[in-house]
Design an enzyme around this catalytic site. Structure first.
Site, PDB file in Angstrom:
ATOM      1  N   GLU A 273       3.962   2.228   3.176  1.00 34.94           N
ATOM      2  CA  GLU A 273       3.962   2.189   4.638  1.00 34.94           C
ATOM      3  C   GLU A 273       5.305   2.673   5.192  1.00 34.94           C
ATOM      4  OE1 GLU A 273       3.493  -1.206   8.167  1.00 34.94           O
ATOM      5  OE2 GLU A 273       4.249  -1.743   6.180  1.00 34.94           O
ATOM      6  N   LYS A 344      -3.241   1.096  12.304  1.00 34.73           N
ATOM      7  CA  LYS A 344      -3.215  -0.339  12.025  1.00 34.73           C
ATOM      8  C   LYS A 344      -3.798  -1.143  13.187  1.00 34.73           C
ATOM      9  CE  LYS A 344       0.103  -3.811  10.325  1.00 34.73           C
ATOM     10  NZ  LYS A 344       1.538  -4.021  10.028  1.00 34.73           N
ATOM     11  N   CYS A 401      -0.246  -2.986   5.405  1.00 38.52           N
ATOM     12  CA  CYS A 401       0.623  -4.167   5.356  1.00 38.52           C
ATOM     13  C   CYS A 401      -0.136  -5.441   5.716  1.00 38.52           C
ATOM     14  CB  CYS A 401       1.831  -3.945   6.264  1.00 38.52           C
ATOM     15  SG  CYS A 401       3.180  -5.129   5.983  1.00 38.52           S
TER      16      CYS A 401
END
Length: 526
Positions: A273, A344, A401
């Site tokens: 990431e 995300k 994440c």
């Protein structure tokens, strides 16, 4: 019990739970302590004589667990006052409200000890579920299920109940232990409850062992050969992404050279990431020429493999100022072009997203006082990706994440046909081993719930291949600059009870608690 002892018991419970969750001393946690860590809270809450006392018992315990076990949130630089301070306060307040619910059923439950034990376990289960999945502060850390990470046979029930079935079993043992402390003896009710708990644990372990044995005798349907790159760069120090790109290129080349020497190949290269700081597609020209000695996009074309890389994507039109971006996972084709990307959807509270109006005045205040910008723009829906292999194309999702902690994300992509989860993460800012292991423990349950392999490619750890049983096939060392070629087993899709019905266990727990509270109030009115 006086107020001092109530506070002591509540805080002591938080110390026990913090010790049971993966930490700097027990990296994989300590499930034995986890079994009994809520017993002091049970004693404290059962001794409360007012709503206020019960509120503070739960608030102290839940807030302290959050602050002590997630202390590394304080290393989030300028955001620390929010990521640790505000989130601890918010967690304590929400936990305190569950204390009010507990006292709401207090009178009825004290007359019916068996219900009291079950109610406490189910209320705690409901607390973990709600605080982990709903609202802006949703944060699936600090749970009892995290303490069970190393007890793999027990965690297998997650494919039926989710993680909250594990939490229920642990909370029930704590409640029984707390009742023994209160009564100073083993009553008939406690003995019956203990027998039931033992039977439930035995059934869970039997079910888990069967699943593990079946998994050991199940051959993968496909194999994805991937290069996991762990560049180990502190993002607060290395502001220039050329450093990370160069290091990632060098590590990738080392593995490719080793594969060539053994006449082997890779299907995909995975970087972590946040490797790319300059937002695409605006920065295509930049990466065509940067780093100067080995520009990124020409490098991808020379390797001739698909690349998964974390970066930023501009979501506002070119004429809009200020420009706003999303935290994105890119799939680059072997020609160095953006094939697909996923933005995300679950952003870190305060650290990535501020729940305030996006007015100029608010933006100026946050930037001048706390040096905080407007944050990321969340994505709307997960994206499914695909790369070819010798056994056929593999379809996968890329939770970024924090997203690997949320079952709702994985349930969506599973229902759409995912065969594999590939997580890219950057937790290097945490500077602690416990933060990395906690994240791994939370993520491992997604593999169990949906019986799919999860691959984690991280900046500093824990980079690993997690099997559908939650066991680790391979893992890279923490906070180490390294890379590894891994053969990722992709198993035939299996629709689990959890994939089919979701959090029905947690809904049932919440409903049962609500019914007991209503019964308690009806009893008090008579």
């Amino acid at each position: 019990m006086n107020t001092f002892l109530q506070v002591f018991y509540a805080f002591f419970s938080s110390l026990l739970q913090t010790t049971a969750i993966p930490n700097e001393f027990f990296l994989q946690g300590c499930p034995i302590i986890g079994l009994f860590c809520l017993a002091p809270l049970y004693v404290s809450a059962q001794s409360a004589t007012t709503y206020r006392q019960s509120f503070f018992c739960f608030a102290i315990q839940t807030g302290a667990v959050h602050a002590l076990s997630s202390f590394w949130l304080g290393f989030y630089r300028d955001f620390a006052i929010f990521t640790l301070g505000a989130s601890s306060l918010g967690t304590a307040v929400i936990g305190g409200f569950f204390g009010l619910f507990f006292f709401g059923a207090h009178r009825f439950l004290r007359k019916n000890p068996a219900f009291s034990l079950i109610f406490f376990a189910l209320l705690w289960t409901s607390w973990e579920w709600l605080k982990s999945n709903f609202g802006f502060l949703a944060y699936p850390w600090g749970t009892l299920s995290m303490t069970a990470f190393s007890w793999t046979p027990l965690t297998q029930i997650a494919d039926i109940t989710g993680t909250y079935g594990v939490s229920f079993l642990f909370a029930l043992v704590s409640a029984i232990t707390g009742e023994i402390i209160l009564q100073a003896k083993i009553t008939k009710t406690v003995r019956s409850a203990a027998i039931c708990a033992v039977l439930l644990f035995a059934l869970a372990l039997f079910y888990g062992q069967i699943n593990i044995q079946q998994s050991q005798h199940t051959a993968p349907e496909k194999t994805l050969s991937a290069i996991l790159v762990q560049q180990n760069i502190d993002p607060w120090i290395a502001r220039d992404d050329r450093i990370g790109i160069r290091r990632s290129q060098r590590l990738t080349d080392q593995v490719l050279s080793d594969l060539d020497a053994h006449d082997e190949h890779a299907d995909v290269v995975i970087w972590s990431e946040g490797v790319l700081n300059h937002a695409l597609p605006n920065s295509v020209l930049y990466y065509e020429n940067t780093p100067e000695e080995n520009p990124l996009f020409p490098y991808i074309r020379s390797v001739a493999l698909p690349f998964i890389i974390g970066g930023a994507y501009t979501v506002t039109p070119p004429t809009v100022r200020p420009r706003r971006h999303s935290n994105v996972a890119f799939l680059f084709s072997q020609n160095g072009e953006i094939e697909q990307f996923h933005a995300k959807t679950h952003l870190v509270p305060f650290g990535e997203y501020i729940p305030l109006p996006s007015s100029p005045a608010v933006s100026r205040f946050l930037k001048s006082v706390f040096r905080i910008s407007a944050g990321w723009i969340p994505g709307k829906e997960p994206t499914l990706f695909s790369v070819p292999t010798e056994n056929g194309a593999v379809t996968f999702a890329i939770p970024i994440c924090f997203e690997d902690a949320f079952p709702d994300f994985h349930r969506k992509v599973f229902s759409r046909g995912s065969e594999l989860f590939i997580n890219i993460t950057n937790d290097s800012w945490s500077l602690t081993r416990s933060a990395e292991w906690q994240h791994l423990a939370v993520a491992s349950y997604r593999s169990i719930e949906f019986r799919q392999t999860m691959v984690r490619a991280t900046n500093s750890g824990c980079s690993a291949v997690i099997l559908p049983t939650g066991e680790l096939q391979s893992q890279l060392p923490l906070f180490t600059e390294t890379a590894q070629a891994v053969k990722i087993p992709v198993f035939s899709r299996k629709t689990t009870a959890y994939a089919l019905f979701g959090d029905v266990f947690s809904y049932a727990a919440l409903l049962f608690c609500a019914v007991l509270i209503l019964i308690s109030h009806k009893t008090q009115e008579r």
